[in-house]
Design a protein around this motif. Structure first.
Motif, PDB file in Angstrom:
ATOM      1  N   ILE A   1       0.692  -1.415  -0.139  1.00 50.75           N
ATOM      2  CA  ILE A   1       0.016   0.209   0.392  1.00 50.75           C
ATOM      3  C   ILE A   1       0.626   1.147   0.126  1.00 50.75           C
ATOM      4  N   SER A   2       2.025   0.651   1.375  1.00 47.36           N
ATOM      5  CA  SER A   2       2.929   2.778   0.754  1.00 47.36           C
ATOM      6  C   SER A   2       3.482   2.235  -0.462  1.00 47.36           C
ATOM      7  N   LEU A   3       4.217   1.774  -1.555  1.00 41.31           N
ATOM      8  CA  LEU A   3       4.053   2.037  -2.730  1.00 41.31           C
ATOM      9  C   LEU A   3       3.420   2.171  -3.640  1.00 41.31           C
ATOM     10  N   MET A   4       2.179   1.768  -3.717  1.00 42.29           N
ATOM     11  CA  MET A   4       1.182   2.412  -4.592  1.00 42.29           C
ATOM     12  C   MET A   4       0.754   3.783  -3.730  1.00 42.29           C
ATOM     13  N   LEU A   5       1.089   4.081  -2.734  1.00 38.77           N
ATOM     14  CA  LEU A   5       0.316   5.676  -2.229  1.00 38.77           C
ATOM     15  C   LEU A   5       1.721   6.630  -3.349  1.00 38.77           C
ATOM     16  N   VAL A   6       3.468   5.785  -2.820  1.00 40.19           N
ATOM     17  CA  VAL A   6       4.031   6.557  -3.225  1.00 40.19           C
ATOM     18  C   VAL A   6       3.984   6.836  -4.835  1.00 40.19           C
ATOM     19  N   VAL A   7       4.377   5.657  -5.412  1.00 47.33           N
ATOM     20  CA  VAL A   7       3.512   5.853  -7.348  1.00 47.33           C
ATOM     21  C   VAL A   7       2.863   6.506  -7.717  1.00 47.33           C
ATOM     22  N   SER A   8       1.886   6.244  -7.018  1.00 51.43           N
ATOM     23  CA  SER A   8       0.331   7.650  -7.206  1.00 51.43           C
ATOM     24  C   SER A   8       1.488   9.125  -7.293  1.00 51.43           C
ATOM     25  N   MET A   9       1.555   9.290  -5.863  1.00 46.90           N
ATOM     26  CA  MET A   9       1.958  10.742  -6.135  1.00 46.90           C
ATOM     27  C   MET A   9       3.208  11.369  -6.843  1.00 46.90           C
ATOM     28  N   VAL A  10       4.071  10.213  -6.703  1.00 48.55           N
ATOM     29  CA  VAL A  10       4.966  10.893  -7.994  1.00 48.55           C
ATOM     30  C   VAL A  10       3.826  11.015  -9.713  1.00 48.55           C
ATOM     31  N   ASN A  11       3.359  10.719  -9.592  1.00 50.75           N
ATOM     32  CA  ASN A  11       2.644  10.351 -11.098  1.00 50.75           C
ATOM     33  C   ASN A  11       1.284  11.360 -10.947  1.00 50.75           C
ATOM     34  N   ALA A  12       1.161  11.574  -9.563  1.00 50.89           N
ATOM     35  CA  ALA A  12       0.102  13.064  -9.562  1.00 50.89           C
ATOM     36  C   ALA A  12      -0.067  14.533 -10.225  1.00 50.89           C
ATOM     37  N   VAL A  13      -1.160  14.802 -10.885  1.00 56.34           N
ATOM     38  CA  VAL A  13      -1.289  16.273 -11.643  1.00 56.34           C
ATOM     39  C   VAL A  13      -2.151  17.072 -10.301  1.00 56.34           C
ATOM     40  N   ASP A  14      -1.408  17.844 -10.713  1.00 52.67           N
ATOM     41  CA  ASP A  14      -1.908  19.424  -9.724  1.00 52.67           C
ATOM     42  C   ASP A  14      -2.593  20.548 -11.026  1.00 52.67           C
ATOM     43  N   PHE A  15      -3.804  20.320 -11.198  1.00 50.66           N
ATOM     44  CA  PHE A  15      -4.703  21.124 -11.141  1.00 50.66           C
ATOM     45  C   PHE A  15      -4.862  22.008 -10.883  1.00 50.66           C
ATOM     46  N   SER A  16      -5.021  24.032 -11.693  1.00 45.32           N
ATOM     47  CA  SER A  16      -5.306  24.790 -10.604  1.00 45.32           C
ATOM     48  C   SER A  16      -5.506  26.332 -12.293  1.00 45.32           C
ATOM     49  N   VAL A  17      -6.645  26.814 -11.542  1.00 38.89           N
ATOM     50  CA  VAL A  17      -7.580  27.011 -12.181  1.00 38.89           C
ATOM     51  C   VAL A  17      -7.545  28.588 -12.143  1.00 38.89           C
ATOM     52  N   PHE A  18      -6.480  30.218 -12.831  1.00 32.86           N
ATOM     53  CA  PHE A  18      -6.788  31.140 -11.999  1.00 32.86           C
ATOM     54  C   PHE A  18      -7.657  31.993 -12.525  1.00 32.86           C
ATOM     55  N   ASP A  19      -8.695  32.177 -12.512  1.00 38.65           N
ATOM     56  CA  ASP A  19      -9.994  33.057 -12.824  1.00 38.65           C
ATOM     57  C   ASP A  19      -9.492  35.036 -12.728  1.00 38.65           C
ATOM     58  N   ASN A  20      -9.074  35.712 -13.498  1.00 39.49           N
ATOM     59  CA  ASN A  20      -8.132  37.287 -14.033  1.00 39.49           C
ATOM     60  C   ASN A  20      -9.423  37.551 -14.690  1.00 39.49           C
ATOM     61  N   THR A  21     -10.687  37.161 -14.390  1.00 41.98           N
ATOM     62  CA  THR A  21     -11.283  37.797 -15.166  1.00 41.98           C
ATOM     63  C   THR A  21     -12.715  38.914 -14.588  1.00 41.98           C
TER      64      THR A  21
END
Length: 178
Positions: free
Chosen positions: A10-30
């Motif tokens: 389980i620890s290895l799966m979590l580490v692998v998923s965190m390594v390949n995790a993508v952060d998403f962000s939205v900036f509303d400058n309107t």
């Protein structure tokens, strides 16, 4: 001992998923612009935008059969910036097709010179209109493109050619008997 192996797996799966995790962000400058209000009223919030980015990314991975992290490009972040772009979309598409026109990549289904209903209809129609404008002033499209870096105004046509865009459209249509 089995408990340690499960914990390690389980620890290895979590580490692998965190390594390949993508952060998403939205900036509303309107701000409080009409487009910004419309986005928030009809589409939703920044958090909904982040959720949409995540859904679109997951959909793309499934579509391209990239179900394993090793199949995917290592992307750390995907960001969407909401801006107050007031440039007619048809003009942007028209500039792209103007490049195709000048490169000789005209599609067989394109309208001929003088075709279309509006100068900012987009694609082939706007490409042909821009070509006409460029014939009136060599370098017009390049100069228009430079001016559009910080926004758009119909006044750019007056600045560059000395005529209102609607007047130019009427003259263009008349030239081709439309």
């Amino acid at each position: 001992m089995a408990c340690h192996k499960i914990f390690l797996a389980i620890s290895l799966m979590l580490v692998v998923s965190m390594v390949n995790a993508v952060d998403f962000s939205v900036f509303d400058n309107t701000g409080n612009s009409p487009g910004g209000r419309r986005f928030r009223d009809e589409i939703g919030s920044v958090s909904y935008g982040e959720q949409s980015l995540r859904s679109a990314t997951d959909f793309t991975w499934r579509l391209f059969q990239q179900t394993n992290h090793s199949d995917r490009r290592d992307v750390k972040m995907i960001t969407l910036f909401m801006e107050n772009g007031r440039t007619p979309v048809g003009l942007i598409e028209g500039i792209a097709d103007y490049v195709r026109l000048k490169a000789g990549y005209v599609a067989s289904h394109w309208v001929g010179a003088g075709g279309g209903d509006r100068w900012d209809q987009g694609y082939d129609v706007t490409a042909r209109f821009l070509d006409y404008c460029n014939d009136l002033r060599n370098g017009f499209v390049a100069e228009l493109n430079k001016k559009m870096r910080n926004g758009y105004s119909d006044g750019y046509f007056v600045d560059l050619i000395g005529k209102d865009v609607n007047q130019l459209w009427r003259e263009y249509k008349a030239k081709y008997g439309q």
